[in-house]
Design a protein around this motif. Structure first.
Motif, PDB file in Angstrom:
ATOM      1  N   ASP A   1     -20.994  23.112   8.570  1.00  0.00           N
ATOM      2  CA  ASP A   1     -19.621  23.830   8.512  1.00  0.00           C
ATOM      3  C   ASP A   1     -19.013  23.226  10.035  1.00  0.00           C
ATOM      4  N   ARG A   2     -19.694  23.537  11.180  1.00  0.00           N
ATOM      5  CA  ARG A   2     -19.515  22.948  12.576  1.00  0.00           C
ATOM      6  C   ARG A   2     -19.095  21.772  12.608  1.00  0.00           C
ATOM      7  N   ALA A   3     -20.059  20.781  11.911  1.00  0.00           N
ATOM      8  CA  ALA A   3     -19.354  19.393  11.937  1.00  0.00           C
ATOM      9  C   ALA A   3     -18.235  19.206  11.279  1.00  0.00           C
ATOM     10  N   VAL A   4     -18.160  19.682  10.156  1.00  0.00           N
ATOM     11  CA  VAL A   4     -16.659  19.440   9.466  1.00  0.00           C
ATOM     12  C   VAL A   4     -15.570  19.997  10.282  1.00  0.00           C
TER      13      VAL A   4
ATOM     14  N   LEU B   1     -21.864  19.841   2.310  1.00  0.00           N
ATOM     15  CA  LEU B   1     -20.755  18.845   2.744  1.00  0.00           C
ATOM     16  C   LEU B   1     -19.852  18.245   1.680  1.00  0.00           C
ATOM     17  N   VAL B   2     -20.623  17.894   0.704  1.00  0.00           N
ATOM     18  CA  VAL B   2     -19.751  17.316  -0.705  1.00  0.00           C
ATOM     19  C   VAL B   2     -18.567  18.450  -0.960  1.00  0.00           C
ATOM     20  N   ARG B   3     -19.172  19.681  -0.955  1.00  0.00           N
ATOM     21  CA  ARG B   3     -18.131  20.685  -1.614  1.00  0.00           C
ATOM     22  C   ARG B   3     -17.476  21.218  -0.439  1.00  0.00           C
ATOM     23  N   HIS B   4     -17.302  21.118   0.453  1.00  0.00           N
ATOM     24  CA  HIS B   4     -16.654  21.599   1.674  1.00  0.00           C
ATOM     25  C   HIS B   4     -15.080  21.064   1.601  1.00  0.00           C
ATOM     26  N   PRO B   5     -14.087  22.356   1.606  1.00  0.00           N
ATOM     27  CA  PRO B   5     -12.636  21.843   1.489  1.00  0.00           C
ATOM     28  C   PRO B   5     -12.183  21.161   2.551  1.00  0.00           C
ATOM     29  N   GLY B   6     -12.819  21.065   3.905  1.00  0.00           N
ATOM     30  CA  GLY B   6     -12.216  20.317   4.873  1.00  0.00           C
ATOM     31  C   GLY B   6     -12.685  18.913   4.792  1.00  0.00           C
ATOM     32  N   VAL B   7     -13.459  18.526   3.742  1.00  0.00           N
ATOM     33  CA  VAL B   7     -13.646  17.061   3.729  1.00  0.00           C
ATOM     34  C   VAL B   7     -12.796  16.245   2.393  1.00  0.00           C
ATOM     35  N   ASP B   8     -12.239  15.360   2.923  1.00  0.00           N
ATOM     36  CA  ASP B   8     -11.178  14.651   2.025  1.00  0.00           C
ATOM     37  C   ASP B   8     -11.856  13.636   1.203  1.00  0.00           C
TER      38      ASP B   8
END
Length: 505
Positions: free
Chosen positions: A62-65, A232-239
């Motif tokens: 989360d911190r990296a995203v 990471l794959v599911r993170h909503p902040g990743v496009d």
């Protein structure tokens, strides 16, 4: 480094080479894991503990995203011109070249790659950044069009956003470069996720990123287990997700991305054929396929592992390949005389052993190899292994083994050879062996494969690399690799603009 000096090296020479292996690189800073920890790697060449490397947990992802998101939404990176970003790419490539020996030593230590070979090709990987930097002046980031609705139209290529770049253990630096360089030129920010089996080389890459002076949060480098990586794959902040790895993991990542309509590029497994046509010399053929089989101990997704030959020539082909396999020196990856190192881990070596046993049980003929060479640790080492009389329906002909194992499949005609080559769930790479280039091109057009080479094991990321069928979705490298990190935007205006820059406002 001269050959005598290289011969005295071991993984322990690189134990203290990294400044912060026990930390993650997030937001331009080296930070301790919040919820992960520090784990010790075992070097497969020696079987000894090597180095302790930080592993992230959910909070670290989360911190990296968040860092990448802030750098994209509020930082200068996507608002620079491509030429401005290209200058950073050039500096990053130079910083990697400056670390060639370090990165070669780390890859030899953590996954058994031959040190001498890797030291020579690290600068080639670094050249990826120069390759894409040159595209800043040649790629059409803004194109003018004549709209059917009148006025003036512009097709503008803009960065897709925050990208998760997930690389495997078998080629961490190469694959990181081919993901990072186009993403950065496009204006994306990146969370680069290293494999827990081979993270140290990417820690060195993070040091190069820091030294190149990229703005904080543009590149973040973490190591995490597969379960944490799903966050990471599911993170909503990743496009966008760019993944290289197994087909099984790729299917899951693709499904997750589909759920939330995230963009993805998937470079997955292979079971690639090498087709011997009647006019080609058997000894030259054996030279090519045997040397390719030992590259990274066969742990290459594009490896030529299904050897398709005329039935009448199978015996001579088997004898020729076996002779070359038996001459390969297997051993210490730091020794300049070594021709093939260990498998990357005990788990991977065990997987290869199980496939060899399956091949025997299903009736394929073991010609050579199948065990660890005498005097080497059987937890990590395997001799180059050759099976003959393999049916294309056999498990060893259908599934990706990821080790130094070749299956020779006899066929009755050229049409039969092409049918067998295409009878696979995979379609990543292939090679046609013939002295007739025109004929090679005709056969290549009939093969369902992302790359088809002529008379050798070849791929070319400067053009494009990727697969048909279950070998993946999309392409990496070349212009297609840049487009994968861009979103086309149509802008319709009443009149032409008097002036524009390549950078968004």
């Amino acid at each position: 480094m001269n050959e005598k000096a290289a011969a005295t090296l071991s993984e322990r020479d690189f134990l203290f080479a990294l400044k912060s292996p026990d930390r993650l690189y997030i937001g331009g800073e080296w930070v301790s894991p919040i919820s992960g920890g520090v784990r010790t790697l075992v070097s497969p060449g020696s079987g000894r503990n090597f180095i302790a490397v930080a592993h992230g947990g959910v909070e670290d992802v989360d911190r990296a995203v968040a860092a990448a998101r802030a750098a994209f939404d509020h930082g200068p990176w996507p608002r620079m011109t491509p030429a401005e970003r290209a200058s950073y790419l050039t500096r990053l490539g130079a910083e990697i070249v400056a670390r060639s020996n370090l990165m070669a030593g780390l890859q030899a230590a953590e996954m058994g790659a031959l040190y001498g070979m890797t030291a020579q090709i690290v600068p080639f990987f670094a050249g990826t950044f120069d390759f894409y930097a040159a595209m800043a002046g040649s790629f059409p980031f803004i194109e003018r069009h004549q709209p059917s609705v009148g006025g003036v139209g512009y097709l503008v290529q803009e960065p897709v956003g925050v990208c998760a770049a997930i690389v495997p253990w078998n080629g961490p630096l190469m694959l990181a470069c081919w993901k990072l360089a186009p993403a950065l030129l496009a204006g994306c920010t990146v969370v680069l996720k290293a494999s827990p089996e081979a993270p140290a080389t990417l820690v060195a890459l993070a040091e190069a990123v820091e030294a190149a002076g990229l703005p904080a949060g543009v590149v973040n480098v973490i190591t995490a287990d597969r379960e944490i990586s799903e966050r990471l794959v599911r993170h909503p902040g990743v496009d966008k997700v760019s993944f290289t790895g197994s087909t099984g993991a790729g299917k899951k990542i693709g499904a997750i991305c589909a759920e939330r309509v995230a963009r993805c590029t998937l470079e997955l497994g292979g079971k690639s054929p090498a087709i011997l046509l009647d006019d080609y010399d058997i000894d030259a053929f054996a030279d090519h396929v045997a040397s390719a089989a030992t590259l990274l101990s066969g742990q290459v997704c594009a490896a030529l592992t299904r050897i398709i030959v005329p039935r009448a020539k199978q015996g001579r082909v088997l004898d020729a390949i076996a002779a070359r396999f038996e001459a390969v020196k297997v051993g210490n990856p730091f020794d300049p005389s070594t021709g093939m190192g260990p498998l990357a881990s005990a788990a991977q070596c065990g997987r290869v052993e199980r496939y060899i046993e399956t091949g025997r049980k299903e009736g394929s003929r073991l010609v050579c190899g199948g065990t660890a060479p005498a005097g080497l640790d059987p937890r990590f080492y395997m001799a180059p292994t050759l099976f003959g009389d393999v049916d294309n329906r056999a498990t060893i002909a259908r599934e990706e083994i990821f080790g130094p194992v070749l299956s020779v499949i006899p066929v009755d005609s050229e049409d039969h050879a092409i049918a067998v080559a295409n009878d696979s769930d995979f379609g990543l790479n292939a090679t046609v062996f013939t002295h007739d280039s025109d004929h090679a091109f005709k056969v290549a057009r009939r093969l369902r494969s992302g790359t088809v080479a002529h008379n050798g094991f070849k791929t070319d990321f400067t053009i494009a690399f990727g697969g048909f069928k279950q070998s993946g979705v999309g392409r990496e490298g070349g212009v297609p690799g840049l487009r994968a990190y861009l979103e086309p935007k149509t802008v319709l205006l009443a009149d032409a603009v008097s002036h524009f820059t390549q950078a968004p406002a």
